[in-house]
Design a protein around this motif. Structure first.
Motif, PDB file in Angstrom:
ATOM      1  N   ALA A  94      -3.505  -9.056  10.656  1.00  0.00           N
ATOM      2  CA  ALA A  94      -2.326  -9.296   9.947  1.00  0.00           C
ATOM      3  C   ALA A  94      -1.034  -9.723  10.683  1.00  0.00           C
ATOM      4  CB  ALA A  94      -1.732  -7.669   9.441  1.00  0.00           C
ATOM      5  N   LEU A  95      -1.115  -9.203  11.950  1.00  0.00           N
ATOM      6  CA  LEU A  95       0.039  -9.798  12.752  1.00  0.00           C
ATOM      7  C   LEU A  95      -0.086 -11.138  13.092  1.00  0.00           C
ATOM      8  CD1 LEU A  95       0.305  -6.893  15.623  1.00  0.00           C
ATOM      9  CD2 LEU A  95       2.081  -7.627  13.955  1.00  0.00           C
ATOM     10  N   GLY A  96      -1.348 -11.718  13.193  1.00  0.00           N
ATOM     11  CA  GLY A  96      -1.542 -13.279  13.274  1.00  0.00           C
ATOM     12  C   GLY A  96      -0.938 -13.889  12.108  1.00  0.00           C
ATOM     13  N   TRP A  97      -1.316 -13.298  10.802  1.00  0.00           N
ATOM     14  CA  TRP A  97      -0.773 -14.124   9.609  1.00  0.00           C
ATOM     15  C   TRP A  97       0.672 -14.147   9.533  1.00  0.00           C
ATOM     16  CZ3 TRP A  97      -4.016 -10.597   6.091  1.00  0.00           C
ATOM     17  CH2 TRP A  97      -5.165 -10.837   5.645  1.00  0.00           C
ATOM     18  N   ILE A  98       1.538 -13.115  10.120  1.00  0.00           N
ATOM     19  CA  ILE A  98       2.795 -12.872  10.093  1.00  0.00           C
ATOM     20  C   ILE A  98       3.267 -13.811  10.917  1.00  0.00           C
ATOM     21  CG2 ILE A  98       4.824 -11.328  10.555  1.00  0.00           C
ATOM     22  CD1 ILE A  98       3.226  -9.000   9.156  1.00  0.00           C
ATOM     23  N   MET A 104       0.872  -1.256   0.005  1.00  0.00           N
ATOM     24  CA  MET A 104       0.030  -0.111   0.037  1.00  0.00           C
ATOM     25  C   MET A 104       0.848   1.326  -0.050  1.00  0.00           C
ATOM     26  SD  MET A 104      -3.222  -0.842  -0.305  1.00  0.00           S
ATOM     27  CE  MET A 104      -4.095   0.612  -0.074  1.00  0.00           C
ATOM     28  N   ASP A 105       1.895   1.086   0.702  1.00  0.00           N
ATOM     29  CA  ASP A 105       2.790   2.475   0.793  1.00  0.00           C
ATOM     30  C   ASP A 105       3.757   2.525  -0.328  1.00  0.00           C
ATOM     31  OD1 ASP A 105       4.697   0.738   1.607  1.00  0.00           O
ATOM     32  OD2 ASP A 105       4.598   1.561   3.855  1.00  0.00           O
ATOM     33  N   GLY A 106       4.084   1.578  -1.068  1.00  0.00           N
ATOM     34  CA  GLY A 106       4.937   1.496  -2.354  1.00  0.00           C
ATOM     35  C   GLY A 106       6.276   1.685  -1.926  1.00  0.00           C
ATOM     36  N   ASP A 107       6.669   1.005  -0.657  1.00  0.00           N
ATOM     37  CA  ASP A 107       8.087   1.068  -0.304  1.00  0.00           C
ATOM     38  C   ASP A 107       8.843   0.024  -0.586  1.00  0.00           C
ATOM     39  OD1 ASP A 107       6.946  -0.713   1.648  1.00  0.00           O
ATOM     40  OD2 ASP A 107       7.950   0.206   3.150  1.00  0.00           O
ATOM     41  N   GLY A 108       8.136  -1.288  -1.223  1.00  0.00           N
ATOM     42  CA  GLY A 108       8.918  -2.306  -1.795  1.00  0.00           C
ATOM     43  C   GLY A 108       8.938  -3.515  -0.963  1.00  0.00           C
ATOM     44  N   SER A 109       8.155  -3.128   0.537  1.00  0.00           N
ATOM     45  CA  SER A 109       8.076  -4.300   1.601  1.00  0.00           C
ATOM     46  C   SER A 109       6.569  -4.503   1.859  1.00  0.00           C
ATOM     47  CB  SER A 109       8.830  -3.748   3.012  1.00  0.00           C
ATOM     48  OG  SER A 109      10.115  -3.632   2.553  1.00  0.00           O
ATOM     49  N   LEU A 110       6.249  -5.504   2.307  1.00  0.00           N
ATOM     50  CA  LEU A 110       5.048  -5.802   2.751  1.00  0.00           C
ATOM     51  C   LEU A 110       5.092  -5.719   4.366  1.00  0.00           C
ATOM     52  CD1 LEU A 110       3.405  -8.629   0.778  1.00  0.00           C
ATOM     53  CD2 LEU A 110       3.136  -6.344   0.523  1.00  0.00           C
ATOM     54  N   SER A 111       4.673  -5.034   4.853  1.00  0.00           N
ATOM     55  CA  SER A 111       4.441  -4.589   6.578  1.00  0.00           C
ATOM     56  C   SER A 111       3.056  -5.117   6.916  1.00  0.00           C
ATOM     57  CB  SER A 111       4.886  -3.392   6.605  1.00  0.00           C
ATOM     58  OG  SER A 111       3.852  -2.285   6.104  1.00  0.00           O
ATOM     59  N   VAL A 112       2.989  -4.821   8.212  1.00  0.00           N
ATOM     60  CA  VAL A 112       1.716  -5.235   8.991  1.00  0.00           C
ATOM     61  C   VAL A 112       0.667  -4.256   8.505  1.00  0.00           C
ATOM     62  CG1 VAL A 112       0.613  -5.056  11.230  1.00  0.00           C
ATOM     63  CG2 VAL A 112       2.760  -6.282  10.950  1.00  0.00           C
ATOM     64  N   ALA A 113       1.068  -2.889   8.391  1.00  0.00           N
ATOM     65  CA  ALA A 113       0.235  -1.784   8.017  1.00  0.00           C
ATOM     66  C   ALA A 113      -0.169  -2.034   6.497  1.00  0.00           C
ATOM     67  CB  ALA A 113       1.072  -0.419   8.057  1.00  0.00           C
ATOM     68  N   ASP A 161     -10.919  -6.430   6.204  1.00  0.00           N
ATOM     69  CA  ASP A 161     -12.207  -5.810   6.550  1.00  0.00           C
ATOM     70  C   ASP A 161     -12.519  -6.156   7.818  1.00  0.00           C
ATOM     71  OD1 ASP A 161     -14.821  -4.741   6.133  1.00  0.00           O
ATOM     72  OD2 ASP A 161     -15.653  -6.482   5.146  1.00  0.00           O
ATOM     73  N   ALA A 162     -12.447  -5.431   8.746  1.00  0.00           N
ATOM     74  CA  ALA A 162     -12.546  -5.447  10.142  1.00  0.00           C
ATOM     75  C   ALA A 162     -13.354  -4.371  10.855  1.00  0.00           C
ATOM     76  CB  ALA A 162     -11.004  -5.417  10.931  1.00  0.00           C
ATOM     77  N   GLU A 163     -13.584  -4.281  11.878  1.00  0.00           N
ATOM     78  CA  GLU A 163     -14.398  -3.162  12.726  1.00  0.00           C
ATOM     79  C   GLU A 163     -13.482  -1.951  12.896  1.00  0.00           C
ATOM     80  OE1 GLU A 163     -17.834  -3.115  13.358  1.00  0.00           O
ATOM     81  OE2 GLU A 163     -17.911  -4.948  12.197  1.00  0.00           O
ATOM     82  N   SER A 164     -12.463  -2.363  13.219  1.00  0.00           N
ATOM     83  CA  SER A 164     -11.380  -1.083  13.581  1.00  0.00           C
ATOM     84  C   SER A 164     -10.053  -1.413  13.028  1.00  0.00           C
ATOM     85  CB  SER A 164     -11.284  -1.227  14.867  1.00  0.00           C
ATOM     86  OG  SER A 164     -10.698  -2.431  15.564  1.00  0.00           O
ATOM     87  N   ALA A 165      -9.235  -0.655  12.955  1.00  0.00           N
ATOM     88  CA  ALA A 165      -7.950  -0.442  12.509  1.00  0.00           C
ATOM     89  C   ALA A 165      -6.936  -1.498  13.502  1.00  0.00           C
ATOM     90  CB  ALA A 165      -7.142   0.826  12.334  1.00  0.00           C
ATOM     91  N   ALA A 166      -7.272  -1.485  14.743  1.00  0.00           N
ATOM     92  CA  ALA A 166      -6.698  -2.434  15.580  1.00  0.00           C
ATOM     93  C   ALA A 166      -6.916  -3.837  15.395  1.00  0.00           C
ATOM     94  CB  ALA A 166      -6.842  -1.991  17.011  1.00  0.00           C
ATOM     95  N   GLU A 167      -8.076  -4.108  15.096  1.00  0.00           N
ATOM     96  CA  GLU A 167      -8.790  -5.425  14.481  1.00  0.00           C
ATOM     97  C   GLU A 167      -7.835  -5.913  13.432  1.00  0.00           C
ATOM     98  OE1 GLU A 167     -12.860  -6.187  14.652  1.00  0.00           O
ATOM     99  OE2 GLU A 167     -12.933  -5.482  16.498  1.00  0.00           O
TER     100      GLU A 167
END
Length: 150
Positions: free
Chosen positions: A117-121, A90-99, A106-112
């Motif tokens: 994403a942290l769970g996947w990682i 999403m940020d185009g930096d060449g890395s896939l981060s948690v963000a 698709d979650a209720e909040s950004a924290a969720e």
């Protein structure tokens, strides 16, 4: 079905591949199956999420198809992967981060979304497959990109 066995990160990856694939690059049978699946899910009132969209159906068809049978031009695979990575980055930096990954959840909040994403990682990192941030090899990036901005 294979699709039901995939976790969220795997489904997200195949969704990015489906988005990066142009229909002329795909076997006609795969595209037709995705369209039929979209029509069927659209008629089923139990489906109220994005899983009935054409891209989700196409991603599921790609997973279920025999490896190598769905791509008309196998030489297009590296570019499809590069473009799919760009969609996820999403940020185009060449890395896939948690963000980056959380932005697709698709979650209720950004924290969720971040927790997902942290769970996947954590899951894939424990298998020695991924790290906190996965970088696209710079030798693969080209100046000609459809859909990616610099």
């Amino acid at each position: 079905a294979k699709w039901a066995c995939l976790d969220g990160l795997q489904r997200l990856g195949w969704l990015a591949v489906a988005r990066a694939s142009a229909e002329p690059e795909l076997a006609r049978e795969v595209v037709e199956s995705a369209l039929v699946g979209t029509e069927y899910v659209g008629q089923d009132s139990r489906h109220t999420d994005n899983n009935g969209s054409y891209l989700w159906q196409l991603a599921a068809e790609l997973v279920m198809a025999r490896p190598g049978s769905w791509l008309e031009r196998p030489g297009a695979w590296p570019e499809i992967l590069r473009l799919a990575f760009c969609y996820l980055d999403m940020d185009g930096d060449g890395s896939l981060s948690v963000a980056d990954l959380a932005a697709h959840v698709d979650a209720e909040s950004a924290a969720e979304a971040s927790d997902e994403a942290l769970g996947w990682i954590a899951q894939w990192g424990s298998q020695g497959i991924a790290t906190e941030s996965t970088r696209w090899p710079t030798t693969q990036r080209t100046g000609s990109s459809a859909g990616a901005s610099s």
